[in-house]
Design an enzyme around this catalytic site. Structure first.
Site, mmCIF file in Angstrom:
data_model
loop_
_atom_site.group_PDB
_atom_site.id
_atom_site.type_symbol
_atom_site.label_atom_id
_atom_site.label_comp_id
_atom_site.label_asym_id
_atom_site.label_seq_id
_atom_site.Cartn_x
_atom_site.Cartn_y
_atom_site.Cartn_z
ATOM 1 N N ASP A 68 0.837 -1.197 0.000
ATOM 2 C CA ASP A 68 0.000 0.000 0.000
ATOM 3 C C ASP A 68 0.876 1.252 0.000
ATOM 4 O OD1 ASP A 68 -1.849 2.112 1.011
ATOM 5 O OD2 ASP A 68 -3.195 0.393 1.133
ATOM 6 N N TYR A 72 -14.830 11.828 -4.243
ATOM 7 C CA TYR A 72 -13.784 11.333 -5.146
ATOM 8 C C TYR A 72 -13.134 12.498 -5.899
ATOM 9 C CZ TYR A 72 -11.823 9.490 -9.491
ATOM 10 O OH TYR A 72 -11.004 9.240 -10.560
ATOM 11 N N ARG A 112 -20.927 11.484 -23.102
ATOM 12 C CA ARG A 112 -19.590 11.481 -22.493
ATOM 13 C C ARG A 112 -18.532 11.409 -23.587
ATOM 14 N NH1 ARG A 112 -22.440 12.593 -19.082
ATOM 15 N NH2 ARG A 112 -22.574 11.906 -16.910
ATOM 16 N N LYS A 128 -9.198 14.401 -5.833
ATOM 17 C CA LYS A 128 -8.342 14.668 -7.005
ATOM 18 C C LYS A 128 -7.982 16.162 -7.062
ATOM 19 C CE LYS A 128 -8.283 10.519 -8.786
ATOM 20 N NZ LYS A 128 -7.055 9.726 -8.850
ATOM 21 N N TYR A 159 -8.392 12.725 -16.925
ATOM 22 C CA TYR A 159 -8.990 11.783 -17.877
ATOM 23 C C TYR A 159 -10.478 12.031 -17.975
ATOM 24 C CZ TYR A 159 -5.122 8.859 -16.021
ATOM 25 O OH TYR A 159 -3.943 8.360 -15.555
ATOM 26 N N SER A 169 -8.807 13.735 -12.902
ATOM 27 C CA SER A 169 -10.069 13.276 -13.479
ATOM 28 C C SER A 169 -10.935 14.457 -13.905
ATOM 29 C CB SER A 169 -10.801 12.468 -12.407
ATOM 30 O OG SER A 169 -12.147 12.313 -12.740
ATOM 31 N N ALA A 170 -11.755 14.213 -14.907
ATOM 32 C CA ALA A 170 -12.712 15.235 -15.335
ATOM 33 C C ALA A 170 -13.693 15.559 -14.217
ATOM 34 C CB ALA A 170 -13.476 14.747 -16.563
HETATM 35 P P1 NAD Z 1 -8.098 0.824 -11.066
HETATM 36 O O1 NAD Z 1 -8.867 0.681 -9.811
HETATM 37 O O2 NAD Z 1 -8.233 -0.228 -12.103
HETATM 38 O O3 NAD Z 1 -6.539 1.003 -10.732
HETATM 39 C C1 NAD Z 1 -6.089 1.603 -9.543
HETATM 40 C C2 NAD Z 1 -5.067 0.651 -8.939
HETATM 41 O O4 NAD Z 1 -4.563 1.209 -7.732
HETATM 42 C C3 NAD Z 1 -5.665 -0.705 -8.594
HETATM 43 O O5 NAD Z 1 -4.835 -1.716 -9.126
HETATM 44 C C4 NAD Z 1 -5.666 -0.733 -7.064
HETATM 45 O O6 NAD Z 1 -5.476 -2.051 -6.573
HETATM 46 C C5 NAD Z 1 -4.495 0.183 -6.745
HETATM 47 N N1 NAD Z 1 -4.602 0.864 -5.449
HETATM 48 C C6 NAD Z 1 -5.659 1.543 -4.954
HETATM 49 N N2 NAD Z 1 -5.348 2.073 -3.762
HETATM 50 C C7 NAD Z 1 -4.060 1.728 -3.490
HETATM 51 C C8 NAD Z 1 -3.168 2.005 -2.424
HETATM 52 N N3 NAD Z 1 -3.535 2.751 -1.377
HETATM 53 N N4 NAD Z 1 -1.915 1.493 -2.501
HETATM 54 C C9 NAD Z 1 -1.524 0.752 -3.548
HETATM 55 N N5 NAD Z 1 -2.336 0.460 -4.595
HETATM 56 C C10 NAD Z 1 -3.583 0.949 -4.563
HETATM 57 O O7 NAD Z 1 -8.443 2.246 -11.671
HETATM 58 P P2 NAD Z 1 -8.113 2.829 -13.101
HETATM 59 O O8 NAD Z 1 -9.365 2.911 -13.870
HETATM 60 O O9 NAD Z 1 -6.943 2.157 -13.675
HETATM 61 O O10 NAD Z 1 -7.742 4.310 -12.679
HETATM 62 C C11 NAD Z 1 -6.386 4.667 -12.408
HETATM 63 C C12 NAD Z 1 -6.358 6.075 -11.862
HETATM 64 O O11 NAD Z 1 -6.978 6.949 -12.798
HETATM 65 C C13 NAD Z 1 -7.123 6.250 -10.552
HETATM 66 O O12 NAD Z 1 -6.407 7.143 -9.740
HETATM 67 C C14 NAD Z 1 -8.431 6.862 -10.983
HETATM 68 O O13 NAD Z 1 -8.995 7.661 -9.979
HETATM 69 C C15 NAD Z 1 -8.008 7.696 -12.177
HETATM 70 N N6 NAD Z 1 -9.096 7.900 -13.142
HETATM 71 C C16 NAD Z 1 -9.745 6.815 -13.672
HETATM 72 C C17 NAD Z 1 -10.805 7.013 -14.543
HETATM 73 C C18 NAD Z 1 -11.563 5.836 -15.121
HETATM 74 O O14 NAD Z 1 -12.694 6.029 -15.565
HETATM 75 N N7 NAD Z 1 -10.987 4.634 -15.168
HETATM 76 C C19 NAD Z 1 -11.190 8.316 -14.891
HETATM 77 C C20 NAD Z 1 -10.494 9.389 -14.337
HETATM 78 C C21 NAD Z 1 -9.440 9.162 -13.464
HETATM 79 N N1 UDP Z 2 -25.033 5.364 -17.271
HETATM 80 C C1 UDP Z 2 -26.217 4.701 -17.429
HETATM 81 N N2 UDP Z 2 -26.370 3.513 -16.776
HETATM 82 C C2 UDP Z 2 -25.403 2.970 -15.969
HETATM 83 C C3 UDP Z 2 -24.193 3.673 -15.814
HETATM 84 C C4 UDP Z 2 -24.043 4.875 -16.479
HETATM 85 O O1 UDP Z 2 -27.118 5.131 -18.125
HETATM 86 O O2 UDP Z 2 -25.625 1.902 -15.383
HETATM 87 C C5 UDP Z 2 -24.838 6.646 -17.982
HETATM 88 C C6 UDP Z 2 -24.560 7.831 -17.075
HETATM 89 O O3 UDP Z 2 -25.789 8.441 -16.670
HETATM 90 C C7 UDP Z 2 -23.732 8.738 -17.983
HETATM 91 C C8 UDP Z 2 -22.963 7.742 -18.855
HETATM 92 O O4 UDP Z 2 -23.689 6.507 -18.781
HETATM 93 O O5 UDP Z 2 -24.567 9.499 -18.822
HETATM 94 C C9 UDP Z 2 -21.551 7.479 -18.399
HETATM 95 O O6 UDP Z 2 -21.572 7.129 -17.029
HETATM 96 P P1 UDP Z 2 -20.259 6.596 -16.273
HETATM 97 O O7 UDP Z 2 -20.645 6.333 -14.854
HETATM 98 O O8 UDP Z 2 -19.649 5.491 -17.053
HETATM 99 O O9 UDP Z 2 -19.241 7.826 -16.366
HETATM 100 P P2 UDP Z 2 -19.316 9.278 -15.678
HETATM 101 O O10 UDP Z 2 -20.745 9.656 -15.497
HETATM 102 O O11 UDP Z 2 -18.586 9.160 -14.373
HETATM 103 O O12 UDP Z 2 -18.622 10.165 -16.645
#
Ligand code: NAD
Ligand code: UDP
Length: 352
Positions: A65, A160, A244, A164, A190, A136-137
């Site tokens: 961790d 969340y 999105r 960020k 992202y 994140s967005a």
């Molecule tokens: P994910 O959950 O697949 O990957 C995150 C990884 O971090 C996991 O493998 C988890 O086991 C590890 N982790 C979590 N807490 C930890 C800790 N305290 N110590 C060590 N390891 C830890 O998520 P992802 O989709 O790959 O996202 C990666 C990053 O991008 C995250 O920070 C997330 O918030 C950010 N992000 C993701 C998205 C998305 O939609 N996937 C969008 C915007 C931002």
């Molecule tokens: N969404 C949906 N059903 C679901 C999950 C998401 O209709 O079970 C819709 C949500 O309202 C949004 C889009 O899909 O318009 C993307 O949602 P997601 O949670 O994947 O991303 P975020 O809203 O965080 O950008």
């Protein structure tokens, strides 16, 4: 080649970025607690490398961790002894479910904020001052002026997104903390990463029931879930469903590589940029593309709007395009094709 520490490297975006890093010849150390991932993802990353490359640098996996300072210090020390000092960190580790963060904000602040503070402290002590951070967005909250530019107000509306935004602030404070700037920092905001590597060997593998649209569509496609629940058909969008900016995870991975190289090559700086395609896709459009390209049917029904949702969230990605010379290459069709390939090849994720 430089050694890069990838926190959260076994996760969805992290594992795909490891492929890009190894292909470029970086030595990669992954730190992951596997709270939301499987270590098998890293074996698969190496399997992908074996397909095209006779030799590559094996990943060093350190399970643990990032809030554990001693554990992190040992990793930085071992890197110096065994490979080379850690040149930079790509920081993915963190919890990422908006819904969960509303129910359990303490865990989110603890993991995301304390984890990052611990990491930064150790980086500072080891004079490792280059970091690419997964933002994140969601930091833009209910921004209605779209496409969203990086100078839009930072007004997250859930714990969340607040973690960020807070981390971005800390990184800014760190950057301006010395008059002769020392840190190289990139906040990558992202939008909606989906899809998977084209081999279908790695992909999104949440440990719990997903809340995001794309993994739910994949789950319905393979019969894990009966129907998709669409949150509202009365949004002010072209077909009434939410819009999105979906981006292929390999395009996102490429963005990380480019920003890392830019930071390493240039003088200390701080950058914050959106990573999205700049075009919007509605829920119904995504379902339709998914059905056509994969020859499957996605049953759905409409329910009321999800609390806190936005109608339209699309990135202005001109900054990333101009600074990184980056261009998202993959279409929505390719995102749906690759994401489904991962799902049918691995119906139980990495548990097969
Ligand atoms: P994910 O959950 O697949 O990957 C995150 C990884 O971090 C996991 O493998 C988890 O086991 C590890 N982790 C979590 N807490 C930890 C800790 N305290 N110590 C060590 N390891 C830890 O998520 P992802 O989709 O790959 O996202 C990666 C990053 O991008 C995250 O920070 C997330 O918030 C950010 N992000 C993701 C998205 C998305 O939609 N996937 C969008 C915007 C931002
Ligand atoms: N969404 C949906 N059903 C679901 C999950 C998401 O209709 O079970 C819709 C949500 O309202 C949004 C889009 O899909 O318009 C993307 O949602 P997601 O949670 O994947 O991303 P975020 O809203 O965080 O950008």
């Amino acid at each position: 080649m430089s050694t890069i520490l990838v926190t959260g490297g076994a996760g969805f975006v992290g594992s795909h970025t490891c492929v890009s890093l190894l292909e470029k010849g970086f030595k990669v150390i992954v730190v992951d607690s596997n709270i939301n991932s499987s270590p098998i993802a890293l074996d698969r990353v190496e399997d992908i490398l074996k397909i095209k490359h006779k030799s590559y640098e094996k990943i060093v996996f350190e399970k643990g961790d990032i809030r554990d300072e001693i554990f992190l210090r040992n990793i930085f020390n071992r890197a110096i002894k065994r490979y080379s000092e850690i040149k930079a960190v790509i920081h993915f580790a963190g919890l990422k479910s908006i819904r969960e963060s509303v129910i359990d904000p303490l865990s989110y602040w603890d993991s995301n904020l304390i984890g990052t503070l611990t990491l930064l402290k150790v980086m500072n002590d080891f004079n490792c001052k280059t970091i690419v951070f997964s933002s994140s967005a969601s930091i833009y909250g209910n921004e209605v002026r779209t496409p969203i530019v990086e100078t839009s107000p930072i007004k997250p509306n859930n714990p969340y997104g607040k973690t960020k935004a807070a981390i971005e602030k800390i990184l800014h404070d760190l950057f301006i903390s010395t008059s002769n700037r020392e840190w190289r920092i990139a906040n990558l905001r992202y939008f909606n990463p989906i899809g998977s590597h084209k081999t279908g060997l790695i992909g999104e593998n949440p440990n719990n029931v997903p809340n995001n649209l794309f993994p739910l569509i994949c789950g319905v496609a393979i019969g894990r879930y009966e129907k998709l629940n669409i949150y509202g058909n009365d949004w002010p969008t072209k077909d009434g469903t939410g819009v999105r900016d979906y981006i292929h995870v390999m395009d996102l991975a490429e963005g990380h590589l480019l920003v890392l190289e830019l930071l390493i090559k240039n003088k200390p700086q701080i950058l914050s940029m959106n990573l999205g395609t700049g075009s919007g896709t509605s829920v119904l459009e995504l379902i339709s593309v998914f059905e056509k390209i994969n020859g499957v049917k996605i049953p759905y029904h409409f329910s009321k709007r999800r609390e806190g949702d936005n109608a339209f969230v699309v990135a202005d990605n001109n900054l990333a395009k101009s600074i990184l010379n980056w261009e998202p290459r993959m279409s929505i069709q390719e995102m749906c094709r690759d994401g489904y390939l991962w799902q049918i090849k691995n119906p139980k994720g990495y548990l097969n």
